[in-house]
Design an enzyme around this catalytic site. Sequence first.
Site, mmCIF file in Angstrom:
data_model
loop_
_atom_site.group_PDB
_atom_site.id
_atom_site.type_symbol
_atom_site.label_atom_id
_atom_site.label_comp_id
_atom_site.label_asym_id
_atom_site.label_seq_id
_atom_site.Cartn_x
_atom_site.Cartn_y
_atom_site.Cartn_z
ATOM 1 N N TRP A 136 37.659 41.081 29.287
ATOM 2 C CA TRP A 136 38.682 40.063 29.550
ATOM 3 C C TRP A 136 38.079 38.681 29.690
ATOM 4 O O TRP A 136 38.642 37.702 29.208
ATOM 5 C CB TRP A 136 39.516 40.451 30.781
ATOM 6 C CG TRP A 136 40.236 41.750 30.561
ATOM 7 C CD1 TRP A 136 40.065 42.919 31.238
ATOM 8 C CD2 TRP A 136 41.242 42.027 29.555
ATOM 9 N NE1 TRP A 136 40.888 43.891 30.722
ATOM 10 C CE2 TRP A 136 41.614 43.386 29.703
ATOM 11 C CE3 TRP A 136 41.847 41.269 28.555
ATOM 12 C CZ2 TRP A 136 42.579 43.996 28.878
ATOM 13 C CZ3 TRP A 136 42.797 41.866 27.732
ATOM 14 C CH2 TRP A 136 43.145 43.210 27.903
ATOM 15 N N LYS A 138 49.424 45.569 36.392
ATOM 16 C CA LYS A 138 48.392 46.392 37.004
ATOM 17 C C LYS A 138 48.768 46.675 38.464
ATOM 18 O O LYS A 138 48.912 47.810 38.861
ATOM 19 C CB LYS A 138 47.012 45.721 36.977
ATOM 20 C CG LYS A 138 46.417 45.256 35.635
ATOM 21 C CD LYS A 138 46.670 46.114 34.474
ATOM 22 C CE LYS A 138 45.968 45.844 33.162
ATOM 23 N NZ LYS A 138 45.456 44.578 32.774
ATOM 24 N N ASP A 158 41.021 35.197 37.014
ATOM 25 C CA ASP A 158 41.905 36.212 36.456
ATOM 26 C C ASP A 158 41.865 37.390 37.428
ATOM 27 O O ASP A 158 40.868 38.097 37.511
ATOM 28 C CB ASP A 158 41.385 36.610 35.063
ATOM 29 C CG ASP A 158 42.174 37.767 34.445
ATOM 30 O OD1 ASP A 158 43.134 38.251 35.086
ATOM 31 O OD2 ASP A 158 41.831 38.172 33.317
HETATM 32 C C1 LIG Z 1 45.057 43.836 31.547
HETATM 33 C C2 LIG Z 1 44.245 42.625 31.793
HETATM 34 C C3 LIG Z 1 44.423 41.452 31.053
HETATM 35 C C4 LIG Z 1 45.419 41.350 29.926
HETATM 36 O O1 LIG Z 1 46.684 41.229 30.447
HETATM 37 P P1 LIG Z 1 47.970 40.998 29.508
HETATM 38 O O2 LIG Z 1 49.033 40.777 30.529
HETATM 39 O O3 LIG Z 1 48.136 42.242 28.704
HETATM 40 O O4 LIG Z 1 47.721 39.815 28.668
HETATM 41 C C5 LIG Z 1 43.644 40.358 31.364
HETATM 42 N N1 LIG Z 1 42.742 40.396 32.347
HETATM 43 C C6 LIG Z 1 42.530 41.513 33.080
HETATM 44 C C7 LIG Z 1 41.517 41.497 34.171
HETATM 45 C C8 LIG Z 1 43.276 42.657 32.826
HETATM 46 O O5 LIG Z 1 43.075 43.758 33.552
#
Ligand SMILES: *Cc1c(COP(=O)(O)O)cnc(C)c1O
Length: 363
Positions: A105, A198, A174
């Site tokens: 990511w 998540k 993030d």
């Molecule tokens: C799943 C995830 C993403 C991607 O998320 P989307 O909402 O599908 O764009 C980005 N960063 C992390 C840490 C993730 O676990």
Amino acid sequence: MKYDRIFNFNAGPAVLPLPVLEEIQKSFLDFKGSGMSVTEISHRSKWFDHVITDAVERTRRLLNLGDRFEVLFIQGGASMQFALIPMNFLTDGKKSADYVNTGTWSTKAIRETEIQGKKYNVVASSEDKNFSYIPKNIKFNSDAVFAHITSNNTIKGTQWASFPDTAGVPIFADMSSDIMSRPLDMEKFGMVYAGAQKNIGPAGVCMVIIRKDLLSSVPDNLPSMLKYTTYSSKNSMYNTPPCFTVYAIQLVLKWLEETIGGLDKMAEINEQKAKLLYDYFDTSNFYSGTAEPDSRSLMNVTFRLPNEDLEKKFVTDALENGFGGLKGHRSVGGCRASIYNATPQEAIPALLDFMETFEKENG
Ligand SMILES: *Cc1c(COP(=O)(O)O)cnc(C)c1O
């Protein structure tokens, strides 16, 4: 009521608290006596206004945000934020941003900055050891606009146990896979964002927490839907928000506050859950954790079995026994148990029992 549910270890979209699903089920036909489904009400109605306001207020309370931060809901997932961040904040061609690369990511976030031709430095990376650890003693550039990190690496199973000293540069994090899993001191942060699917709700929206003063540098000449100021000036309702997802998030946050009792308590439970699994790996000759011990994620527990055939059989047998989602991400293989906030505590001993039996029969 009794349901035929499995223990769901999916990485995302992922498990939601059962009381939340039950409440959603009720309001799916009649939301608060409106005679309409929660998916049928207007986003300009008093009902939805209460939903989004309450979701924001609960976020403020849970994370102790004070007045310096705004809470926004933006579609496009966390992946959209990878692009919006450089677009909105790296606007002075002379200035650059710091990125720490801790896996898939982070790599994607960096690529979006690269695509736009913006200046950046990768100040640390754990790629040398297949992203199995969180880098230490990082030297950040004091003139960077922001320092971007991925607080929990969903795919590699690593997590920042504490946040780095960035010489005053605001951290942009993030937190898609660990937001609300532990208390957060927002002092060091300029922005925190998380795809909902998540740890806080179903797919469809990204929660963005942003320091208000940073918004003043967002340029006017960006498309309306691609600038943070649009969302901030319109209470995340410049256009139709994903009402259902925001509603589900509101319920998850309510569950966190009122049933769990806040983030200190949630963190304690999460630590206990993860410890059971890691302690087991540490004494096992059959299962082995892939992350370095001081970088282990409390949310995504990645592990290997002695060979890939056994891993395949493990995932299949597990599902037959009521444990879903244990396959590792397609890019890394192996196995992964995602144990988010909503994973019930009893899921872990149940899984461990299964793992022991599997080892006895296959080891
Ligand atoms: C799943 C995830 C993403 C991607 O998320 P989307 O909402 O599908 O764009 C980005 N960063 C992390 C840490 C993730 O676990």
